[in-house]
Write a protein that holds these residues in place. Structure first.
Motif, PDB file in Angstrom:
ATOM      1  N   ILE A 376     -36.299 -48.440  18.573  1.00 43.52           N
ATOM      2  CA  ILE A 376     -35.830 -48.088  19.905  1.00 43.52           C
ATOM      3  C   ILE A 376     -36.970 -47.407  20.638  1.00 43.52           C
ATOM      4  O   ILE A 376     -37.464 -46.378  20.205  1.00 43.52           O
ATOM      5  CB  ILE A 376     -34.611 -47.150  19.859  1.00 43.52           C
ATOM      6  N   ASP A 377     -37.410 -48.032  21.745  1.00 38.98           N
ATOM      7  CA  ASP A 377     -38.434 -47.447  22.602  1.00 38.98           C
ATOM      8  C   ASP A 377     -37.777 -47.076  23.917  1.00 38.98           C
ATOM      9  O   ASP A 377     -37.348 -47.956  24.694  1.00 38.98           O
ATOM     10  CB  ASP A 377     -39.587 -48.432  22.843  1.00 38.98           C
ATOM     11  N   TYR A 378     -37.640 -45.838  24.176  1.00 42.07           N
ATOM     12  CA  TYR A 378     -36.963 -45.376  25.382  1.00 42.07           C
ATOM     13  C   TYR A 378     -37.953 -45.343  26.552  1.00 42.07           C
ATOM     14  O   TYR A 378     -39.017 -44.735  26.449  1.00 42.07           O
ATOM     15  CB  TYR A 378     -36.392 -43.975  25.158  1.00 42.07           C
TER      16      TYR A 378
END
Length: 492
Positions: A376-378
């Motif tokens: 998960i890359d926010y």
């Protein structure tokens, strides 16, 4: 003749006094002894008159012929006892010898009155008794002897009959204390390593045997003891090692030696003074993956003078800073910490432990372990910055006012603008300066002008002007100053 034997027995029992009188007289010749036997029937003749059964009883005694009576037994002669038995030495020292023996085998009718102990120097026959009174028991201590003398000793039993044959020791005795080989009796708990904590009191008692009193000496690691720190107290039976406050310098091998003449015995004990260890020398984070962290550390430089028994590992979340134990009594120098929480950053520290306890200080890892969210890359959304600048605008205008001479009044309005506008008050198009008659206030967009005790000439048109880099705005009102009603009534 048949009735003579029975009266002879009765006469012997009933007339002991007559026999004693005869015994007191000179002893008669053996030939004259039968005469009393013939006279006995004449004296015993009245016996049948008392009971007639006596002749009948004597009738069967006709068969054996008359026997001549035995001569009376002469009184026993006074004879000494036989020699005492089993004389030997029980103990001896430099000034005395203790001997014991057994009673004579034959004591005799005269009994035993006591014993006489006699001594003489070896090579002579000048026997002298050492006891003034007869010794009743079979043990005697010969005192006040000269050290180094070689004496012959014998014992004589004494009674009314005289002295018995003497019994002597098989060989002469040298007056000197018997040397008993010395022996250290090391207690069982001191045969292994004796461990004590730093600052403790040490009081160890080691018994020993030996005769005469052994000479006791102590060594530590082969060197003489430091008497300023270690105290030694010795008696005839034991030796005491005492240390008031022990420290690690007192650790070592203590050797005790007891010596009697040419004989000696030694015993060693190992004293170990221990304390808490130091912290591990280093701690580092080797790897971080998923929810796991791999740690490595090195043994402490100071182990507290005893082996390290384990390590304690703690973690702390960077947000809270609270420490929690994740491993204790752990023996290896590396570990993997699992079940960490995603999104948190952790710090780690390690303690060392020995038999005294856990180290007072800990080693902190310089690195921190961040547990990232995987996959998960926010990306935060991009927002355009809103332009909130605007020219001044009055949200509330000035209203016309009427006031009375001498009564203060206040003019109010509100303005907004960005950047914050500058407010200027004017009267009849003339800027009101720092006149003390007027009080100007502008707070959070609310602007006010207070006119203190207006006069007849303070009436007119008042304006408020707001100005910033984007424009300006102006509002105005009319102020009317009236005369007081009292003044009008006086004029009329």
């Amino acid at each position: 003749m048949p009735s003579k034997p029975a009266p002879i027995k009765k006469a012997a029992k009933k007339e002991p006094a007559k026999k004693e009188e005869k015994a007191a007289e000179p002893a008669p010749e053996p030939a004259a002894e039968p005469a009393p036997a013939e006279a006995a029937p004449a004296e015993a003749a009245p016996a049948p008159a008392e009971g007639e059964a006596a002749p009948a009883e004597a009738a069967p005694a006709e068969a054996p012929p008359a026997e001549e009576p035995k001569p009376p037994t002469p009184p026993p002669a006074n004879e000494p006892t036989s020699a005492p038995l089993d004389v030997f030495i029980e103990d001896k020292n430099d000034t005395s010898v203790t001997i014991i023996w057994s009673q004579p085998e034959v004591v005799g009718p005269c009994g035993l009155d006591g014993y006489t102990i006699e001594v003489c120097k070896d090579g002579t026959e000048d026997w002298k008794a050492v006891n003034e009174d007869l010794q009743k028991s079979c043990r005697y201590v010969i005192k006040n002897l000269t050290t180094g003398d070689r004496l012959k000793i014998r014992v004589v039993a004494v009674n009314v009959g005289g002295r018995s044959p003497p019994v002597s020791l098989p060989e002469a005795v040298l007056v000197k204390e018997v040397a008993d080989r010395p022996k250290v009796r090391l207690p069982r708990f001191l045969r292994q390593r004796y461990v004590a904590h730093n600052g403790a009191k040490i009081n160890l008692t080691i018994p020993f045997t030996g005769k005469p009193k052994p000479v006791v000496s102590w060594l530590k690691d082969g060197q003489p003891l430091d008497t300023s720190k270690v105290n030694i107290r010795s008696t005839e039976r034991d030796s005491i090692l005492f240390i008031r406050t022990a420290d690690r310098e007192d650790s070592g091998v203590y050797e005790m030696c007891v010596k009697v003449d040419d004989f000696e015995d030694k015993a060693s004990l190992i004293l170990q003074i221990v304390e808490l260890p130091g912290p591990p020398a280093s701690l580092k984070i080797v790897d971080t993956w998923g929810f796991n962290v791999a740690l490595e550390w090195t043994a402490p430089k100071d182990n507290g003078n005893t082996e390290i028994t384990g390590y304690t590992i703690q973690k702390a979340d960077k947000k809270t800073g609270d420490w929690f134990t994740v491993m204790e009594h752990y023996h290896r120098l590396n570990a993997t910490i699992s079940d960490l929480i995603m999104g948190n950053t952790y710090k780690f520290r390690a303690f060392a432990e020995n038999k005294c306890g856990i180290s007072e200080d800990a080693t902190l890892a310089k690195e921190e372990a961040a547990i990232l969210k995987t996959g998960i890359d926010y990306k935060p959304p991009e927002y355009k910055e809103r332009d909130s600048t605007e020219p001044p605008k009055f949200t509330t205008s000035l209203n016309d006012r009427a006031t009375t001479v001498g009564y203060s009044t206040k003019l109010l309005c509100s303005v907004r603008g960005s950047p914050k506008p500058k407010v200027i008050w004017m009267k009849n198009q003339m800027i009101i300066s720092d006149d003390p008659k007027y009080r100007q206030i502008c707070l959070q967009g609310i602007c006010s002008l207070e006119i203190r005790k207006p006069g007849n000439f303070d009436g007119g048109v008042y304006s408020c002007k707001a100005k910033n880099s984007h424009g300006e705005a102006t509002v105005s009102c009319k102020l009317e100053v009236k005369q007081p009603a009292v003044a009008d009534a006086e004029k009329k």
